[in-house]
Every structure is written in structure tokens, then in C-alpha cells.
Design an enzyme around this catalytic site. Structure first.
Site, PDB file in Angstrom:
ATOM      1  N   CYS A 337       0.920  -1.281   0.118  1.00 28.31           N
ATOM      2  CA  CYS A 337      -0.034  -0.112  -0.070  1.00 28.31           C
ATOM      3  C   CYS A 337       0.844   1.123  -0.077  1.00 28.31           C
ATOM      4  O   CYS A 337       1.536   1.549  -0.902  1.00 28.31           O
ATOM      5  CB  CYS A 337      -1.186  -0.087   1.294  1.00 28.31           C
ATOM      6  SG  CYS A 337      -2.404   1.167   1.061  1.00 28.31           S
ATOM      7  N   HIS A 438      -3.487  -5.546   1.146  1.00 25.96           N
ATOM      8  CA  HIS A 438      -3.554  -5.677   2.650  1.00 25.96           C
ATOM      9  C   HIS A 438      -3.952  -7.434   2.844  1.00 25.96           C
ATOM     10  O   HIS A 438      -4.741  -7.675   2.245  1.00 25.96           O
ATOM     11  CB  HIS A 438      -4.141  -4.847   3.733  1.00 25.96           C
ATOM     12  CG  HIS A 438      -3.737  -3.424   3.560  1.00 25.96           C
ATOM     13  ND1 HIS A 438      -2.538  -3.069   4.040  1.00 25.96           N
ATOM     14  CD2 HIS A 438      -4.350  -2.285   3.204  1.00 25.96           C
ATOM     15  CE1 HIS A 438      -2.218  -1.763   3.789  1.00 25.96           C
ATOM     16  NE2 HIS A 438      -3.573  -1.227   3.355  1.00 25.96           N
TER      17      HIS A 438
END
Length: 504
Positions: A337, A438
């Protein structure tokens, strides 16, 4: 006429005293006893968040508690989420969607509205379940903040919920924690608190009986139990306080096979890497102070709530040079991310989403360029990496475009809708990779593939301790641990004597 769920509130003498753990334990204990139980936290402040099945964002702690209650997480369990972007500002996520960027002052101006939204979410939960286990935030006795507090005693009073106050004996001063908290409250608020739990005890609990007697005699309230430290299982942490002041670590000196995670100032979703903690023979080290990385098998740049600010920190602190040298010498680097964005050439923030508008030069290890912009992506994401399938989630502002390299994974679906998309990037040498996903390591097969990639073919994740299966086993272990040391029957009596409202 149907009865609304009864509520019980778990509040604390301070931050990180164990409220989340106690709430998780009660959720699993109660569901094992046949109750339909759900967690609730009116307001959570954390950069650890996750995504629900309908693509909405909520705090990871309440997702953990929902898993402990064996139910799907829903944003009604955490209607207000504050994600700090600076010392004085946060992104406010309301009912699962990014709502506003707020300073402390502007946020307090919205408190009455947010309290009403939180009460409405709690009411919806109470229509569906038998028991709601409510978690507080920080200390319930911050006298300078109490007038604007929407999550502790005010919320418990709205729900007519008896309060159990959790104190942490490991940090010292447990008697002052308990008595001092009560002293800061008025008579009506003191009456809300029915008793106490003492958390993180070390040693022989029998030796603390005099302490229990003193607390009960001094306060006239019950001690519902003393919870010892545990090391035989792991429950996902609510926020980064557990990795504060991360020390230097030298694998060669310790004789360990180790992977490093850089502890960024605005680190988010560090629990992405919890599965790596349970791999026999592998040490996961969080590093804050810059150091030589050559002895590590891989280096991970985690998520960040303030990518540009953390990029500046990497550069100013000297970390950027260490990471670059490590990668140039063939070391394996993974960015997740915000960490993925940092590995690129530039991060542009034309609208000032994270602060002052402008562009920040990236580390330059991946041929990608990112522009931060709305809307916010929040998806549950199914993916395939080199034939290994996994399921994670995405939470990010902006888009990243490749100018070279190859995509890392095939995206099979987002929020249960099939798609044919690609995510992430691999550099030409194959030693630097990045992804927006994630929960990347929740799948044992994906973890095994990554271990092979970084040259650790001999290490294997234990599937029963890995990802969702491992978490579920840990909730059972937590429930067993808590049930041994808490007076569960007395807690059930406390719930049963609570006056329940009714639904028309």
C-alpha cells in the site's frame, strides 16, 4: 414487541490497558454459551483498519472482535473511525466511508452529530443480537475531554450498560489507576462502574489476593478477575503502540533468519505481517532507527496514512540510503500500500489530501508513479500470484501507474464482483515488489511462494496458526485463558440484571 440486546461496557483506566483483548475474550466466551453477541466501539482512533463484505471501512480491532463473536464485521460495530494523518489532524471515516479531513477543533464541533450517528448504529445492532460488548477508548476519566467524549461513559449511559473498568498492573500503580479514575468521576458516573478487571499480571496470582481485598474494600465494588500475561497465543494488536520504540536488531549476531519491517512514523495495518511471526525459524523485526540491512533476508515497507510525510522521514533519517543499497545488492524488498507507493519514482498530491499540495520524490526502486486523489478505494480483493490464490483487502487514496516492470498479481474479484485486473509491480530483477493488497500473507500458499522468492524454501508456515484459521484458534485460547481467571458467572449476572429496552 421484541427486546433489544443488553449491553456491557469494557472501559479503561488508560490507553493500551487491554480493553480490546477483554472485549474479544467476552465475545468468544458469550458466543460459546449460545448468545448472539456483537462488539461495538462508537469511536476508534487507529490507522489499523479493514474492509467489510460490502466494501466499507472499519477499525481492525472491531473486525477481530467480530471474528471472535463468529459473525461478519459490519460498520455499525465501529461507526466512527479516526485515522491520524498528523499530530493535530485525522481523516474521519463515518459509517464506513471517508467523511472529512478534520483538525482536533473542527472534529469537536461535530461531536453531537457523531454521537447521534453512533447511537443509531448501536440501536441497529441491538435489534439483531442478544448481547453487545461495548469497548471504550483511552481513559474514561480524561476530565478535559469528557464533555466531548462520545465513546466511554456517555455511550454506556445511553445503552444503560454496566461498566467493567480494566486496569493494567504491568505498567505499575494499579491501585492509583483504579481509585484515581473513580475520583475523577462524579457520583452518577462512579455508579456506572460496577467493578474491575486487573490485566497483565506476572507471577503467582494468589499473592495478589490482598490487593483484590484492598480494592474491593476501598471502592465498595467487585474485582471480576485478574488476567495473567499470556505467551502461548497471539491476538492481533489494535494499534502501533505495541511496536513503539522498536530497537535495532542484528540477525547475524542473534543467529536468526530475519525479515525487517520499517516502523514508519505513520505506519498502518502492521498486522499484515502477523502471519510471518508464526513461521518456525523466522524472526520478524520492526526497525525504527536506521541501520545496516545486509543480514536480513527481506525488508518490508508497510502501509502508511501519510505517504509523503513518511517518504520525507525515510530520506531525512537515512533509511532511504540503507534500503536502496540493500536492494541494489540483490536484497528482496516488499512494499504494501503506502510502502508500494514509496518504492516508486514520484508521489503526487495535487489536492493536498495528505497535507500541503505538491509532489514528493519516491525511493525509485519500482517504475511506478502515484497520484493521490479521491475517491478512496475500499475493497475485499481476491487475487492470484503465480498460481497461488489469496484474499486480502485494499484501502488507499489514489492510483498508481506502471511505467515499466510487470504487474505482481492478477485480481480475480473486488467486493465479490469478478474482474480481470492487475495489481502491483515487480522490477526487472524480480527482487523488488509492491502491492496494494493488505492481508497478503493470510493465505499459507501465498506466504510459501514469497518465502521461496526470498530464498527461504526450507521454512513453512504452520497452516493451523496461519491467517484466519490461526486467528480463530487464538480466540478459543483467549476465551479459555480468560474463563480460567475471570468470574464469568458474575459477569453474566451483571448482564442479566441490566434493564433492557424494547423495540416497537
Amino acid at each position: 414487541m421484541a427486546n433489544k440486546a443488553v449491553c456491557i461496557a469494557v472501559l479503561g483506566t488508560g490507553s493500551d490497558v487491554g480493553k480490546s483483548i477483554v472485549t474479544s475474550a467476552l465475545c468468544r466466551i458469550l458466543v460459546n454459551k449460545g448468545y448472539r453477541v456483537a462488539p461495538f466501539k462508537a469511536q476508534n482512533m487507529s490507522n489499523n483498519s479493514g474492509v467489510t463484505a460490502d466494501g466499507l471501512e472499519m477499525g481492525r480491532a472491531q473486525i477481530v472482535q467480530a471474528e471472535a463473536a463468529r459473525i461478519a464485521p459490519h460498520v455499525d460495530m465501529n461507526p466512527v473511525l479516526l485515522k491520524p494523518t498528523s499530530d493535530v489532524g485525522s481523516q474521519v471515516v463515518l459509517n464506513g466511508k471517508a467523511w472529512m479531513e478534520a483538525s482536533s477543533v473542527s472534529y469537536y464541533e461535530k461531536k453531537d452529530y457523531l454521537f447521534a450517528e453512533s447511537c443509531a448504529a448501536l440501536d441497529r445492532l441491538r435489534d439483531q443480537y442478544d448481547v453487545i460488548v461495548m469497548e471504550g477508548a483511552g481513559s474514561c476519566a480524561e476530565v478535559n475531554l469528557m464533555a466531548n467524549d462520545i465513546v466511554n461513559l456517555r455511550c454506556a449511559a445511553y445503552a444503560d450498560a454496566p461498566v467493567i473498568l480494566v486496569a493494567d498492573i504491568d505498567r505499575g500503580g494499579v491501585f492509583a489507576q483504579i481509585v484515581g479514575t473513580l475520583a475523577c468521576l462524579d457520583a452518577a458516573q462512579q455508579e456506572q462502574i460496577k467493578g474491575f478487571m486487573v490485566n497483565r499480571f506476572r507471577g503467582d496470582i494468589k499473592l495478589f489476593q490482598d490487593g483484590i481485598d484492598w480494592i474491593e474494600q476501598k471502592t465498595g465494588k467487585r474485582v471480576y478477575g485478574v488476567l495473567p500475561w499470556y505467551k502461548h497465543f497471539h491476538i492481533e494488536a489494535e494499534d502501533a503502540v505495541v511496536i513503539e520504540n522498536a530497537p535495532s536488531y542484528v540477525p547475524a549476531a542473534a543467529g536468526d533468519t530475519a525479515v525487517a519491517v520499517i516502523k514508519l512514523p505513520h505506519i498502518s495495518n502492521f498486522n499484515d505481517f502477523d502471519p510471518l511471526m508464526h513461521i518456525p525459524g523466522l524472526h520478524l523485526a520492526y526497525l525504527q532507527q536506521p541501520q545496516d540491512l545486509s543480514a536480513f533476508k527481506a525488508v518490508i515497507l508497510p502501509g502508511s496514512k501519510s505517504t509523503c510525510s513518511d517518504l520525507d522521514w525515510l530520506r531525512a533519517s537515512g533509511w532511504l540510503d540503507h534500503i536502496t543499497v540493500f536492494a541494489e545488492n540483490g536484497g528482496h524488498v516488499l512494499g504494501v500500500c503506502g510502502g508500494y507507493q514509496m518504492l516508486g519514482t514520484w508521489v503526487h498530491d495535487p489536492d493536498g489530501i495528505e497535507g500541503r499540495p505538491g509532489s514528493t520524490e519516491g525511493i525509485g526502486l519500482l517504475p511506478v508513479e502515484t497520484t493521490l486523489k479521491a475517491p478512496k478505494t475500499t475493497t475485499l480483493t481476491d487475487f492470484s500470484w503465480a498460481g497461488q490464490q489469496g484474499c486480502g483487502y485494499e484501502i488507499h487514496m489514489g492510483q498508481t501507474h506502471l511505467a515499466g516492470g510487470q504487474p505482481l498479481v492478477d485480481v480475480l474479484s473486488r467486493n465479490q464482483e469478478q474482474c480481470q485486473d492487475r495489481d502491483g509491480c515487480v522490477n526487472d530483477n524480480g527482487n523488488v515488489i509492491g502491492t496494494y493488497v493488505h492481508g497478503f500473507f493470510d493465505s499459507p500458499s501465498v506466504t510459501r511462494h514469497w518465502l521461496r522468492l526470498i530464498g527461504l524454501d526450507g521454512l513453512q508456515p504452520e497452516e493451523q496458526l496461519h491467517g484466519p484459521a490461526g486467528r480463530d484458534k487464538a480466540y478459543d485460547q483467549l476465551a479459555e485463558h480468560a474463563a480460567q481467571h475471570l468470574d464469568i458467572e458474575a459477569i453474566l449476572e451483571l448482564i442479566d440484571t441490566t434493564t433492557s429496552g424494547e423495540q416497537a
